[in-house]
Design an enzyme around this catalytic site. Structure first.
Site, short mmCIF file in Angstrom:
data_model
loop_
_atom_site.label_atom_id
_atom_site.label_comp_id
_atom_site.label_asym_id
_atom_site.label_seq_id
_atom_site.Cartn_x
_atom_site.Cartn_y
_atom_site.Cartn_z
CG ASP A 176 -2.13 0.92 1.00
OD1 ASP A 176 -2.02 2.08 1.42
OD2 ASP A 176 -3.13 0.50 0.40
CE1 TYR A 199 -5.23 7.08 1.17
CE2 TYR A 199 -5.49 6.49 -1.13
CZ TYR A 199 -5.35 6.12 0.19
OH TYR A 199 -5.33 4.79 0.52
CG HIS A 222 -4.29 -4.23 -0.03
ND1 HIS A 222 -3.64 -3.65 -1.10
CD2 HIS A 222 -4.22 -3.33 0.97
CE1 HIS A 222 -3.23 -2.45 -0.75
NE2 HIS A 222 -3.56 -2.23 0.50
#
Lengths: 464, 433
Positions: A225, A375, A432
């Protein structure tokens, strides 16, 4: 004739050498992320121990909010297709209120030594676990492990013992690690930056300073990630300090013409593009497994990359909302098929205590908004536009490619960026959150990767 | 592009309604949105029941408690509204909400127009129905259906309604055009029941609203909605590129050019920057809506951000998002309260998924034209500007196209007089045709 040939050869060799010697590095990013003006005094470099704490007040406030939560009935037969199913969510909340024991979880969190230190103006939290015992003559290899969103340092709690004490877990003790798991600034117990612009290169710079401060001049780095990107940037900033880079996610954001061509034709001519059978299985049909999947699963990234303060606001005020938002990822990113289940398949791979502990870290630290800002800082100019996305990585790299990641990156694509791939394994299972879901598989892959790097002393020969 | 369509939920519904009334009709179909199975034996209750909005001490106290214990994250230094709703300003809004906003008084204001409920296709549809207080002898009253959008509600029309039911009183003509106004709440919004079944889209909404108008006795009526659908086609892309250099060749007016270029900046980047909400609502509405249904402060931040940015893009640079320049906190909070007291935020978001999950190119909007006479009021601060020649691709019979001098997305709320004038001007044209 001979002269012409020599000239041509000479030119070719010249260009070849030039492109090899061009060891492009990313610059270390200076920064000041504290409140107000940077003071003139030198930064305090002390490292002090830290313990997670909780109070009765925190708990009773939480329970009150859980008691008064307002739910919306799901549509009939919608399972997890519209997001987290509120019928299942009620069950989770009931467990959270009545069985989840936060005090006990805090003790579990505190079983590994934690510390804080101020870097570039903000307090950085990290876990630092040394091996309980080292065989004669062996030294522990420092390993930096970086989490992502919506995870935390807690994701590594199951894999840490496998790396610091492999022998006790049936793994080879040829390589033993001391593990450092920091919290990305703005996540968990690391202070959030107060200034705009804190992106992955900033985080990599901060962690680089951390490792130097801890006395490590050479170390390994592992991440998935955001951890993937931060560790990649670290390898680009300080290739001489990184012995090896291990990733359980390897996105490629700098797409070129060959990529496009391989998407169009890769299913029919896999060999031409270096695709293996498993690559084809995971990637095609591309519209379904690539494009539509990205579109249907990236809404969160789109809103977080544009309006983090708006979307995070309610989540910082409603623990149930926060849980719904985070749990949805632990469901879908572990297995996309879980969207077809009424309970999102969450308890098939994780237990509620672990899932809720991770959520509690976001709740008690109030960090959901700052975690989302990461982000925007990384994506606001668009994907594929930043300098580091265009630079290669020459540090020896090991990639563990898990089958249930939302998007699959074949080795053929990864090696355009990671030019020194020492091991690339298509893992048999897992999604993930590899460290939490398949700690043994991931640990084994890290160990074999480090084994290769150490055996062939590959860190000495970077860039070849 | 199709994103444009979704910016005006009301507009999509309008499109449907309008495209139905043409020779080349769309399939009407039928639907059932109640819980469980539809009972075939029972005939649907078609009564129209008066309704009054109510509140209670309990409801107000619960709200106050939540406002009191709201948890905020400080904004980044110098962020203004660039990261979303600024939490420093939000705390001021919440202080007003907690200490000065009077919900009971607002409920009285809401109840000043008559409200009703009626059951259609298994769910209760809420609407207000306002008749003109006085009609000159012999004058026809035009029924007009006004459809709100997201994150708005029927309340958005409260300022424009009197301008349409009593235009002469407000200096909008001599009463040659007078309306009776019907403003329903889209199912899943406000006081309309939320559908219990999947698949409730604009087609179903339009059908239900048409049934509503029929049930109220109207065979013909006008419709008004925010924004309007259009799909981006290659044709349009070519026009965009040429339009920068030879706008007259492509059919763009000078005003079109001014509003649309630089194209990348004004359209692509702006759209990407402003459509995160649309993306998450079209894919994970239940997740997105969960926290917002539980935190009134979160709900306010989410909704009010739109009232800031969609009213004027430059408001992004302001620490207070420019909200109080164009709206009063009472009006803004009343709209938010409608979502809060009805717990309708999650169902309102599902509407995006139901409408956008299918391939947008196949959406009926782009396949069928709208042949009913159309009037378009183009407000300058809308996120994207759609020139008349593009609108013509869908609306084949544009009777009036006006460049409005000011105003943004929530036209009825922000510039009721300008909008009312344009509606009346449009209706005058149609009635004389």
């Amino acid at each position: 004739m001979l002269l012409e040939i020599l000239l041509i050869l000479g030119t070719i060799i010249f260009y070849f050498l030039r492109s090899r010697k061009k060891e492009e590095t990313l610059s270390f990013k200076e920064g000041w992320w504290g409140r107000g003006q940077k003071p003139d005094t030198e930064e305090d470099a002390t490292i002090w121990p830290f313990k997670v704490e909780t109070t009765e007040k925190d708990l009773s406030d939480l329970y009150r909010r859980l008691d008064e939560a307002r739910f919306t009935e799901p549509l009939e037969d919608s399972c997890f297709h519209y997001g987290t199913n509120s019928v299942y969510l009620r069950k989770v909340v009931s467990y959270w209120k009545n069985q989840f024991n936060w005090k006990k979880q805090v003790e579990i969190l505190n079983k590994y030594p934690q510390f804080k230190t101020k870097i570039q103006g903000i307090d950085i939290h990290f876990v630092h676990v040394k091996p309980p015992c080292l065989p004669e003559g062996q030294s522990a290899k420092p390993l930096l492990m970086v989490h992502g969103w919506p995870g935390s340092f807690y994701e590594f709690y199951k894999i840490i013992p496998l790396l610091t004490d492999p022998a006790s877990h049936g793994l080879s003790d040829e390589h033993i690690f001391e593990v450092i798991c920091p919290s990305i600034p703005g996540y968990g117990f690391s202070e959030a930056p107060h200034k705009k612009g804190f992106n992955s290169v900033s985080a990599a710079s901060v962690f680089y300073e951390l490792m130097l401060r801890l006395g490590f001049s050479e170390f390994y780095a592992q991440g998935g990630d955001w951890g993937w990107l931060i560790c990649t940037n670290l390898a680009q900033i300080a290739p001489n300090h990184l012995r090896g880079l291990h990733l359980n996610l390897a996105s490629v954001t700098n797409m070129g013409f060959t990529h496009l061509l391989s998407i169009l034709l890769g299913r029919y001519l896999p060999g031409l593009f270096g695709f293996q059978e498993e690559d084809v299985r995971r990637m095609f049909p591309f519209l379904k497994k690539g494009l539509y999947r990205i579109l249907s699963e990236s809404g969160y990234a789109h809103i977080q990359a544009t309006k983090p303060d708006t979307v995070g606001c309610g989540l910082n005020d409603s623990p149930v909302g926060l849980a719904a938002y985070i749990l949805e990822k632990f469901s879908t990113w572990t297995d996309l098929e879980f969207r077809n289940l009424e309970d999102g398949g969450l308890e098939r791979k994780f237990n509620l205590d672990d899932l809720l502990t991770n959520i509690m870290i976001y709740w008690v630290s109030g960090c959901i908004v700052s975690s989302m800002r990461f982000y925007k800082e990384n994506l606001q100019k668009g994907i594929g536009t930043q300098k580091h996305e265009k630079l290669p990585v020459q540090v020896p790299t090991g990639i563990a490619s898990f089958p249930n990641e939302v998007m699959h990156t074949p080795q053929a694509w990864a090696q355009k960026k990671y030019t020194n791939i020492v091991s690339f394994h298509l893992m048999p299972k897992g999604g993930h959150f590899a460290a939490l879901e398949e700690p043994e598989l991931l640990a084994e892959d890290i160990l074999q990767f480090v084994g290769k790097v150490e055996k062939e002393q590959l860190w000495r020969k970077k860039g070849e | 592009m199709w994103l444009n369509t979704a910016l005006g939920v009301g507009g999509m519904v309008v499109c449907w309604l309008m495209s139905r009334r043409k020779a080349k009709r769309l399939e009407v179909g039928d639907g059932w949105w109640g819980s469980g199975e539809r009972s075939l034996r029972e005939k649907e209750d078609e009564s129209i029941r008066p309704f009054k909005i109510e509140t209670s001490d309990k409801e107000i106290e619960d709200l106050h408690h939540r406002l009191d214990r709201a948890r905020y994250a400080p904004p980044l230094e110098g962020a203004a509204f660039h990261y979303g709703f600024n939490s420093d300003y939000l705390q001021k809004v919440v202080a007003y909400w907690r200490n000065q906003f009077d919900w009971r008084k607002q409920v009285e204001i809401l109840n000043k127009y008559p409200h009703f409920h009626t059951t259609i296709e298994g769910i209760d549809i809420h609407f207000i129905h306002v008749k003109p207080p006085y009609v000159p002898h012999g004058r026809a009253v035009q029924p007009i259906l006004m459809v709100h959008g997201w994150p708005g509600s029927f309340y958005e029309f409260y300022k424009i309604i009197p301008l349409l039911t009593e235009p002469a009183r407000y200096g909008l003509g001599d009463g040659d055009v007078v309306f009776e106004v019907i403003c329903p709440s889209i199912p899943g919004y406000g006081f309309s029941e939320a559908p219990h079944q999947k698949g409730f889209d604009t087609r179903a909404t339009a059908r239900i609203f048409h049934k509503l108008m029929k049930r109220l006795g109207f065979k013909e009526y006008y419709i008004q909605g925010g924004d309007w659908g259009s799909g981006i086609t290659t044709n349009m892309l070519i026009q965009v590129m040429l339009g920068a250099y030879v706008p007259w060749l492509v059919g763009f007016t000078r005003e079109d050019v001014r509003r649309m270029y630089p194209f990348m900046q004004k359209n692509v980047y702006d759209i990407l920057r402003e459509t995160g909400y649309l993306h998450i609502q079209a894919t994970k509405p239940d997740t997105a809506g969960c926290g917002l249904n539980d935190s009134p402060v979160g709900l306010a931040a989410y909704i009010l951000e739109k009232f800031s940015t969609w009213t004027d893009k430059s408001f992004l640079h302001r620490d207070d998002g420019g909200l109080e320049r164009k709206y009063s906190l009472d009006d803004l909070l009343t709209n938010v309260m409608i979502y809060w007291v009805t717990s309708s935020i999650a169902s309102s978001m599902r509407y995006y998924k139901e409408n956008l999950s299918r391939d947008p190119a196949l959406s009926d909007n782009t396949r069928f034209g709208v042949y009913v006479p159309a009037g378009i009021a183009a407000f300058p601060e809308e996120i994207t500007h759609v020139p008349c020649c593009w609108a013509k691709m869908i609306f084949k019979n544009i009777v009036s196209y006006s460049y409005m001098p000011r105003g943004g997305h929530f036209a009825a709320f922000e510039e009721p007089k300008l909008l009312a004038q344009d509606i009346i001007h449009f209706v005058r044209r149609v009635e004389q045709l």
